[in-house]
Scaffold this active site. Sequence first.
Site, PDB file in Angstrom:
ATOM      1  N   SER A 144       0.842  -1.205   0.000  1.00  0.00           N
ATOM      2  CA  SER A 144       0.000   0.000   0.000  1.00  0.00           C
ATOM      3  C   SER A 144       0.870   1.246   0.000  1.00  0.00           C
ATOM      4  CB  SER A 144      -0.865   0.020   1.262  1.00  0.00           C
ATOM      5  OG  SER A 144      -1.550   1.243   1.390  1.00  0.00           O
ATOM      6  N   TYR A 157      -2.492  -0.881  10.990  1.00  0.00           N
ATOM      7  CA  TYR A 157      -2.538  -1.339   9.591  1.00  0.00           C
ATOM      8  C   TYR A 157      -1.286  -0.948   8.808  1.00  0.00           C
ATOM      9  CZ  TYR A 157      -4.227  -1.269   4.684  1.00  0.00           C
ATOM     10  OH  TYR A 157      -4.371  -1.447   3.326  1.00  0.00           O
ATOM     11  N   LYS A 161       1.578  -3.046   6.216  1.00  0.00           N
ATOM     12  CA  LYS A 161       1.816  -2.797   4.788  1.00  0.00           C
ATOM     13  C   LYS A 161       3.289  -2.481   4.533  1.00  0.00           C
ATOM     14  CE  LYS A 161      -1.861  -4.103   3.481  1.00  0.00           C
ATOM     15  NZ  LYS A 161      -2.068  -5.078   2.395  1.00  0.00           N
TER      16      LYS A 161
HETATM   17  N1  LIG Z   1      -8.770  -0.303  -1.133  1.00  0.00           N
HETATM   18  C1  LIG Z   1      -7.683   0.421  -0.889  1.00  0.00           C
HETATM   19  O1  LIG Z   1      -7.719   1.672  -0.873  1.00  0.00           O
HETATM   20  C2  LIG Z   1      -6.375  -0.251  -0.681  1.00  0.00           C
HETATM   21  C3  LIG Z   1      -6.264  -1.585  -0.422  1.00  0.00           C
HETATM   22  N2  LIG Z   1      -5.043  -2.148  -0.222  1.00  0.00           N
HETATM   23  C4  LIG Z   1      -4.900  -3.557   0.038  1.00  0.00           C
HETATM   24  O2  LIG Z   1      -5.516  -4.289  -0.995  1.00  0.00           O
HETATM   25  C5  LIG Z   1      -5.833  -5.580  -0.507  1.00  0.00           C
HETATM   26  C6  LIG Z   1      -7.216  -5.953  -0.996  1.00  0.00           C
HETATM   27  O3  LIG Z   1      -8.166  -5.112  -0.378  1.00  0.00           O
HETATM   28  P1  LIG Z   1      -9.385  -4.481  -1.168  1.00  0.00           P
HETATM   29  O4  LIG Z   1      -9.566  -5.128  -2.455  1.00  0.00           O
HETATM   30  O5  LIG Z   1      -9.221  -3.019  -1.133  1.00  0.00           O
HETATM   31  O6  LIG Z   1     -10.605  -4.767  -0.181  1.00  0.00           O
HETATM   32  P2  LIG Z   1     -11.569  -6.024  -0.078  1.00  0.00           P
HETATM   33  O7  LIG Z   1     -12.141  -5.971   1.275  1.00  0.00           O
HETATM   34  O8  LIG Z   1     -12.487  -6.071  -1.231  1.00  0.00           O
HETATM   35  O9  LIG Z   1     -10.578  -7.248  -0.232  1.00  0.00           O
HETATM   36  C7  LIG Z   1      -9.930  -7.869   0.815  1.00  0.00           C
HETATM   37  C8  LIG Z   1     -10.133  -9.353   0.625  1.00  0.00           C
HETATM   38  O10 LIG Z   1      -9.368 -10.066   1.590  1.00  0.00           O
HETATM   39  C9  LIG Z   1     -10.211 -11.048   2.136  1.00  0.00           C
HETATM   40  N3  LIG Z   1      -9.758 -11.423   3.467  1.00  0.00           N
HETATM   41  C10 LIG Z   1      -9.818 -10.677   4.601  1.00  0.00           C
HETATM   42  N4  LIG Z   1      -9.371 -11.381   5.632  1.00  0.00           N
HETATM   43  C11 LIG Z   1      -9.008 -12.588   5.146  1.00  0.00           C
HETATM   44  C12 LIG Z   1      -8.497 -13.755   5.731  1.00  0.00           C
HETATM   45  N5  LIG Z   1      -8.251 -13.819   7.040  1.00  0.00           N
HETATM   46  N6  LIG Z   1      -8.250 -14.819   4.943  1.00  0.00           N
HETATM   47  C13 LIG Z   1      -8.508 -14.781   3.617  1.00  0.00           C
HETATM   48  N7  LIG Z   1      -9.005 -13.699   3.004  1.00  0.00           N
HETATM   49  C14 LIG Z   1      -9.258 -12.621   3.766  1.00  0.00           C
HETATM   50  C15 LIG Z   1     -11.595 -10.428   2.173  1.00  0.00           C
HETATM   51  O11 LIG Z   1     -12.611 -11.395   2.338  1.00  0.00           O
HETATM   52  C16 LIG Z   1     -11.600  -9.740   0.823  1.00  0.00           C
HETATM   53  O12 LIG Z   1     -12.004 -10.618  -0.197  1.00  0.00           O
HETATM   54  C17 LIG Z   1      -5.685  -5.518   1.013  1.00  0.00           C
HETATM   55  O13 LIG Z   1      -4.481  -6.174   1.373  1.00  0.00           O
HETATM   56  C18 LIG Z   1      -5.578  -4.040   1.293  1.00  0.00           C
HETATM   57  O14 LIG Z   1      -4.811  -3.786   2.431  1.00  0.00           O
HETATM   58  C19 LIG Z   1      -3.890  -1.420  -0.309  1.00  0.00           C
HETATM   59  C20 LIG Z   1      -3.975  -0.086  -0.553  1.00  0.00           C
HETATM   60  C21 LIG Z   1      -5.200   0.597  -0.745  1.00  0.00           C
HETATM   61  C1  LIG Z   2      -8.391   1.065   3.525  1.00  0.00           C
HETATM   62  C2  LIG Z   2      -7.863   2.425   3.231  1.00  0.00           C
HETATM   63  O1  LIG Z   2      -8.810   3.237   2.663  1.00  0.00           O
HETATM   64  C3  LIG Z   2      -6.763   2.352   2.254  1.00  0.00           C
HETATM   65  O2  LIG Z   2      -5.898   1.308   2.590  1.00  0.00           O
HETATM   66  C4  LIG Z   2      -4.725   1.625   2.204  1.00  0.00           C
HETATM   67  O3  LIG Z   2      -3.791   0.864   2.267  1.00  0.00           O
HETATM   68  C5  LIG Z   2      -4.683   3.013   1.684  1.00  0.00           C
HETATM   69  O4  LIG Z   2      -3.643   3.693   2.202  1.00  0.00           O
HETATM   70  C6  LIG Z   2      -5.954   3.589   2.112  1.00  0.00           C
HETATM   71  O5  LIG Z   2      -5.798   4.214   3.350  1.00  0.00           O
END
Ligand SMILES: NC(=O)C1=CN([C@@H]2O[C@H](COP(=O)(O)OP(=O)(O)OC[C@H]3O[C@@H](n4cnc5c(N)ncnc54)[C@H](O)[C@@H]3O)[C@@H](O)[C@H]2O)C=CC1
Ligand SMILES: C[C@H](O)[C@@H]1OC(=O)[C@H](O)[C@@H]1O
Length: 254
Positions: A144, A157, A161
């Site tokens: 991230s 968090y 990351k």
């Molecule tokens: N949305 C954002 O602004 C950002 C997201 N990220 C990272 O991207 C990755 C994906 O998140 P997003 O797609 O944004 O949200 P999301 O909530 O759609 O995806 C996260 C996924 O991880 C799964 N998950 C959570 N805990 C779990 C576990 N214990 N075992 C297996 N799966 C699990 C959830 O069920 C979900 O499918 C995360 O690692 C998040 O930290 C990084 C930077 C920014």
């Molecule tokens: C979940 C937050 O909106 C998101 O997660 C990240 O890793 C980004 O920095 C944003 O804060």
Amino acid sequence: MKLLDGKTVLVTGGSTGIGRAAAIGAAQHGANVAINYVASDEKAHSCIAEIEALGRKAIAVKGDVALPETATEFVAKAVEAFGKVDVMVSNAGICPFHAFLDMPVETVDRTFRVNLHGAYYMVQAAANQMVKQGHGGAIVAVSSISALVGGEFQTHYTPTKAGVHSLMQSAAIALGKHGIRCNSVLPGTILTEINKDDLADEVKRHHMEERTPLGRLGMPEDLAGPIVFLASDMAAYVTGAALLVDGGMFVNLQ
Ligand SMILES: NC(=O)C1=CN([C@@H]2O[C@H](COP(=O)(O)OP(=O)(O)OC[C@H]3O[C@@H](n4cnc5c(N)ncnc54)[C@H](O)[C@@H]3O)[C@@H](O)[C@H]2O)C=CC1
Ligand SMILES: C[C@H](O)[C@@H]1OC(=O)[C@H](O)[C@@H]1O
């Protein structure tokens, strides 16, 4: 041009958001895909159906990434289905926003276990399989922008990351001799489930949009191209790198 023809790609947290976009992006580029998921069976099955509609094969394996056995089982099931593992996208993560001074111990513990321990176990399990196969591979971790900057309600968090980013750097060194490349993507603010409640605050959302030079927040699909690229032979000499995918948010000081 298809960048992942004939490859087997594994994605953790692959049923929603960035993971789902990466899984579908990989399939569009010719890969068979295994997704790990922990929550809704329906969402996992709809992702599988979407991949199969693209003419590729897919499986979904349920499991909590915080447990080491989930990683070995996920890799074993992928090998059983597709014969090999070429790419691991370690993506699963949580971000339960909370103030620092009264952060519950359980929230810190769970966030570390899912985001950092989970990534470690998955990367290690995939790497062991790739070493056994003997023909290299690619690992892409979803870190991230938060590896580089802080967040008032993300004190539990952001260190995870930064840890994932660091894991990719050390793994790149440990695995280079096996032809396994390890890189991370650093998304900015992407509109997904993880921040739906946080960004329901219009003022905050507007502020985040305003500080993004490209003028909008990201969509999950914005990560698919960079992840597919790093997973592919187009990035054959890229390892230990971190690619910001943030619409320019990080560099925008004033
Ligand atoms: N949305 C954002 O602004 C950002 C997201 N990220 C990272 O991207 C990755 C994906 O998140 P997003 O797609 O944004 O949200 P999301 O909530 O759609 O995806 C996260 C996924 O991880 C799964 N998950 C959570 N805990 C779990 C576990 N214990 N075992 C297996 N799966 C699990 C959830 O069920 C979900 O499918 C995360 O690692 C998040 O930290 C990084 C930077 C920014
Ligand atoms: C979940 C937050 O909106 C998101 O997660 C990240 O890793 C980004 O920095 C944003 O804060």
